[in-house]
Design a protein around this motif. Structure first.
Motif, mmCIF file in Angstrom:
data_model
loop_
_atom_site.group_PDB
_atom_site.id
_atom_site.type_symbol
_atom_site.label_atom_id
_atom_site.label_comp_id
_atom_site.label_asym_id
_atom_site.label_seq_id
_atom_site.Cartn_x
_atom_site.Cartn_y
_atom_site.Cartn_z
ATOM 1 N N ASN A 75 51.459 -28.828 -36.114
ATOM 2 C CA ASN A 75 52.504 -28.204 -35.283
ATOM 3 C C ASN A 75 52.060 -26.880 -34.650
ATOM 4 N N LEU A 79 50.211 -29.974 -29.122
ATOM 5 C CA LEU A 79 49.875 -31.290 -28.580
ATOM 6 C C LEU A 79 51.016 -32.266 -28.810
ATOM 7 N N GLY A 80 50.958 -33.352 -28.070
ATOM 8 C CA GLY A 80 51.920 -34.420 -28.267
ATOM 9 C C GLY A 80 51.165 -35.655 -28.710
ATOM 10 N N PHE A 100 64.720 -33.166 -31.608
ATOM 11 C CA PHE A 100 64.048 -32.672 -32.810
ATOM 12 C C PHE A 100 62.585 -32.350 -32.534
ATOM 13 N N SER A 101 62.010 -33.016 -31.548
ATOM 14 C CA SER A 101 60.600 -32.772 -31.244
ATOM 15 C C SER A 101 60.380 -31.550 -30.371
ATOM 16 N N LEU A 102 61.465 -30.925 -29.961
ATOM 17 C CA LEU A 102 61.360 -29.723 -29.143
ATOM 18 C C LEU A 102 60.896 -28.596 -30.053
ATOM 19 N N ARG A 103 59.723 -28.060 -29.747
ATOM 20 C CA ARG A 103 59.115 -27.177 -30.721
ATOM 21 C C ARG A 103 59.786 -25.811 -30.801
ATOM 22 N N LYS A 105 61.812 -22.656 -31.223
ATOM 23 C CA LYS A 105 63.032 -22.382 -31.971
ATOM 24 C C LYS A 105 63.888 -21.346 -31.252
ATOM 25 N N ARG A 148 59.598 -38.201 -26.289
ATOM 26 C CA ARG A 148 59.543 -37.365 -27.474
ATOM 27 C C ARG A 148 58.261 -36.555 -27.527
ATOM 28 N N ALA B 172 54.939 -37.901 -37.500
ATOM 29 C CA ALA B 172 55.435 -37.700 -36.142
ATOM 30 C C ALA B 172 56.187 -36.378 -36.042
ATOM 31 N N ALA B 173 56.786 -35.947 -37.160
ATOM 32 C CA ALA B 173 57.493 -34.667 -37.146
ATOM 33 C C ALA B 173 56.537 -33.499 -37.370
ATOM 34 N N GLU B 174 55.414 -33.755 -38.017
ATOM 35 C CA GLU B 174 54.443 -32.682 -38.258
ATOM 36 C C GLU B 174 53.914 -32.106 -36.961
ATOM 37 N N ILE B 175 53.925 -32.943 -35.897
ATOM 38 C CA ILE B 175 53.465 -32.480 -34.597
ATOM 39 C C ILE B 175 54.272 -31.266 -34.140
ATOM 40 N N SER B 176 55.552 -31.244 -34.504
ATOM 41 C CA SER B 176 56.377 -30.166 -33.966
ATOM 42 C C SER B 176 57.005 -29.261 -35.021
ATOM 43 N N HIS B 177 56.917 -29.630 -36.306
ATOM 44 C CA HIS B 177 57.652 -28.848 -37.291
ATOM 45 C C HIS B 177 56.853 -28.562 -38.558
ATOM 46 N N GLY B 178 57.304 -27.540 -39.272
ATOM 47 C CA GLY B 178 56.721 -27.212 -40.560
ATOM 48 C C GLY B 178 57.316 -28.069 -41.663
#
Ligand SMILES: Nc1ncnc2c1ncn2[C@@H]1O[C@H](COP(=O)(O)OP(=O)(O)O)[C@@H](O)[C@H]1O
Ligand SMILES: [Mg+2]
Lengths: 249, 532
Positions: A75, A79-80, A100-103, A105, A148, B172-178
């Motif tokens: 994270n 990258l996507g 949820f994939s919107l990084r 915050k 996503r 798939a969530a690790e790409i964007s989150h902790g």
């Protein structure tokens, strides 16, 4: 933008990725083409940061992100990624999957909603917001996965056989969509596939992979005019022209 | 046509053993002196006691469920997802409390923390006080003991849940989150149905448990029902009394079905990717201490207290001499009941799986019904059904005990075997159709071997639960046919501490015997079984 140096990954005694070196320039689409089991997915997972390399390193924008003893979390890599079997979250709607994939915050609720709406428009998914992934067709799911992976506007997009489960008409549509998005968003892409037609139609450059090794890298023309070995030739369906002419004649 | 006959016989047996007692006890509660009447109910409802009973039962069940979740869920995560010390051993050790029936650990804890418990006497001396600070009697003690008996269900289901989805959903969530966000938004929601189911099961077990509140003097429904039945021999009233409880349980089971839907309770480890094991780092010591403490309190303390209380080898010699008929009887009964359950459950879940939608739903629900009936009520139902002159060959013999075991525990076995059969695609069976025209052989050669792990696990669960069964047996056991749990329970009241302790240890060992063999034969450890 992406630089892979002498990368090796072993699973016990199996060498899944064997001293791979690759470069990918900004805005370029690099396809990694190779038969099933040759280590393509493993290579992408290394780039994403899910696996730790045994040797070698990966640089993103000049910064080292993966080394055998140092690894930056996925994270933090901007990258996507589109997974081979998509991995859409079954308990979330299309909209929730994307949001949820919107990084970032720092965005507030309305800004987030706006971003999600924008990407849904770009990918022609309006009207699907409240649906769950299991209520979508294969092509629609594919587009959700694409939305996503792009909603955070990453600079690098990793794709693991994103179209392999679709029929050829849908494939064509999605390749078109992808090409237009790539220009709009100035994307750099690493596109993994075992299908040479797909590889040819999206690639700026092709890397042919086999048994964990990169056999040859170059544009389609370069490889076609000078394939390094028979395997590359076979895999890209390259025939020596005079011979085929003679046969036809 | 062959298969039709087998189906009909199996379903008939299921109805006779499981449904008949439920039905007849219901009908009986609407009868007064041979005439239809609602007076049992109106009488029961008038009593103020109802509210007290309901409140007590709810406190006990909610408290136990809360603490089971508090312990069981983190334990599941630690075992499945972290590099905790002895991870491989904990992955089966956490099940150990299940072979110690709750009343056995209660006996041990009373011995330690009762009003005259040895630990309490020691503490009173140490601080020179005349009253113990804490006794095991009452709500807190009951919740404590029940929690230590039932938390493995929660852990088991948590682990099954964690294994049930593809790791890539988290990646798939690790790409964007902790990791914290992923846990909150992806992992927990994905296993929520499993945790929810576990909570409902623990709630049901603790609200219908008879032995623990009886020994620890908490007045809840099962205890009151038992008194109504055994002291006043008023079984219609006893049944009427339990109606609020049964309604709650019905509601919960329906709710559980809704949430859990068609999810599988058994996951056979897939060959694909291993789970990513998280490094606990600094927390490693604390996590290890937490798990050790749980195992210590739930297994080591009760077992070592009992061994200590039995004092000498001589106690075991005496125990064998006086109780060997009951030991053998218990083993044979549990063994036969488990075998009957596995055969019945296999056929019933096979029919359920392959049946059309409507039948499927109703069979599925009916097979869960026994969960909604507290054990003491089941005992009453069995008596009402089989205590007739023409069925003396059942009621007057050990058969009634086997019926009781089967009726009470078959849902577990159906769940376990059913989720295994669910994974066998119809296609596999149709492929066998080409070369093997006989239905029976196809079942034996294709379906049964493929559901081997479910069958073994189902048998193991059935055996363990039957060996420890107390509440139903207490009500229906024919004269001279006592089981080991009954023997222990009655001896307790005579204060034969040493003998009781030795018998408890023997019971645990005899229970473990076939389980260890199953693990060795079936290498059960590679298959995770969850009970729903
Ligand atoms: N986690 C893993 N553990 C062990 N072996 C693996 C693992 N992941 C991949 N492999 C092996 O590495 C090789 C390359 O796999 P993969 O990268 O998935 O190939 P591709 O995507 O090109 O089909 C295969 O032989 C595969 O079995
Ligand atoms: Mg792959």
């Amino acid at each position: 933008m992406l630089k892979i140096k002498e990368l090796t990954k072993k699973f016990d005694s199996l060498v899944a990725v064997n001293r791979v070196s690759l470069d990918c320039k900004k805005g370029e689409t690099l396809t990694v083409l190779g038969p099933s089991g040759c280590g393509k997915t493993t290579l992408l997972r290394l780039v994403a940061g899910f696996e730790k390399p045994d040797q070698g390193e990966i640089l993103l924008n000049g910064e080292v992100v993966s080394q055998p003893n140092k690894i930056i979390a996925p994270n933090k890599r901007d990258l996507g990624m589109i997974f081979q079997d998509l991995a859409l979250w079954p308990h979330m709607t299309v909209e929730q999957n994307i949001e949820f994939s919107l990084r970032s915050k720092r965005m507030n609720k309305t800004e987030r909603k706006k971003e999600v709406k924008e990407i849904l428009e770009k990918i022609n998914l309006e009207g699907f917001e409240k649906r769950y992934p299991n209520k979508l067709s294969g092509g629609e799911q594919q587009r959700v996965a694409l939305a996503r992976s792009l909603v955070s506007k990453p600079k690098l997009l990793l794709m693991d056989e994103p179209l392999s489960s679709l029929d050829s008409i849908l494939k064509g549509e999605l390749i078109q969509l992808l090409t237009s998005l790539k220009d709009q968003l100035e994307l750099t892409m690493v596109y993994v596939t075992h299908d040479q037609e797909e590889a040819k139609s999206v690639a700026d450059r092709i890397a042919v992979m086999n048994c964990g090794r990169i056999e040859q890298v170059g544009t389609l023309e370069e490889i076609r005019s000078d394939p390094t070995n028979k395997l590359v030739k076979d895999f890209l369906n390259i025939h020596t022209k005079p011979r085929s002419f003679r046969l036809e004649g | 046509m062959h298969n039709r006959l087998v189906y009909i016989v199996a379903l008939a047996l299921f109805c006779i053993i499981v449904l008949a007692p439920i039905l007849s006890m219901f009908l009986d509660s609407f009868m007064v002196e041979g005439k239809p009447s609602l007076s049992n109910y109106s009488e029961v409802l008038k009593e103020k006691r109802q509210i007290g009973l309901l409140v007590n039962s709810l406190i006990l069940a909610i408290g136990t469920t809360f603490f089971c979740l508090l312990i069981g869920v983190p334990l599941g995560f630690l075992i499945n997802r972290t590099n905790i010390h002895l991870r491989n051993h904990f992955s089966y050790l956490f099940l150990a409390p299940l072979v110690i029936p709750p009343y056995i650990s209660t006996i041990a804890w009373i011995h330690l923390l009762g009003s005259k418990g040895i630990l309490n006497i020691y503490l009173m001396k140490l601080f020179s006080v005349t009253e113990p600070f804490f006794t095991i009697y009452g709500f807190l003690g009951s919740i404590f003991v029940l929690t230590l008996s039932y938390f493995p269900f929660v852990t088991l289901l948590t682990i099954t849940g964690l294994k049930s989805f593809d790791r890539r959903l988290e990646e798939a969530a690790e790409i964007s989150h902790g990791s914290w966000d992923i846990m909150k938004k992806i992992t927990l929601p994905l296993i929520y149905p499993y945790i929810f189911s576990a909570a409902i099961f623990v709630f049901i077990f603790s609200i219908s448990n008879y032995s623990v509140p009886d020994l620890l003097r908490v007045n809840v429904y099962p205890v009151e029902i038992f008194i109504q039945f055994s002291a006043y021999y008023n079984h219609a009233k006893a049944t009427a009394l339990s109606i609020p409880l049964i309604l709650i349980l019905f509601f919960l089971i329906a709710l559980q079905r809704r949430y859990m839907g068609n999810k599988s309770y058994v996951t056979v480890e897939t060959s694909s990717r291993e789970v990513k094991v998280r490094d606990l780092g600094w927390w490693k010591g604390i996590a290890f201490a937490f798990v050790l403490l749980i195992i210590f309190l739930s297994v080591l303390v009760p077992i070592s207290d009992l061994i200590f209380t039995s004092r000498s080898i001589n106690a075991y010699v005496v125990a064998f001499k006086t109780a060997h008929p009951q030991i053998i009887n218990s083993f044979i009964l549990a063994f036969s009941a488990a075998t009957v359950m596995v055969i019945l459950a296999f056929i019933v879940s096979y029919i359920t799986e392959r049946a059309k939608k409507v039948l499927k739903g109703s069979l599925d629900f009916v097979s869960l019904l026994p969960f909604a009936i507290p054990a003491t009520i089941f005992g009453i139902g069995l008596t009402a059904t089989w205590n007739t002159p023409s069925t003396k060959f059942i009621y007057g013999t050990s058969l009634i005990i086997i019926f009781g075991y089967v009726a009470r525990f078959i849902p577990f076995v159906i769940r376990t075997i059913g989720s295994n059969i669910k994974q066998i695609k119809v296609g596999l069976e149709e492929a066998a159709l080409i070369s093997e025209p006989s239905w029976a052989k196809r079942i034996l050669k294709v379906v049964a071997p493929l559901s081997k792990s479910g069958i073994l696990a189902g048998w193991g669960i059935a055996f363990v639960l039957s060996m420890g069964e107390l509440a139903v047996t207490l009500l229906v056991t024919p004269a001279g046919e006592a089981t080991l749990p009954i023997r222990i329970y009655t001896l307790m009241h005579y204060g034969a501490q040493q003998l009781v302790a030795a018998l408890c240890i023997i019971l645990v060992c005899v229970t473990l015997l076939p389980i260890i063999s199953i693990v060795l034969i079936g290498r059960l450890s590679r298959v995770q079984i969850a009970i729903k």
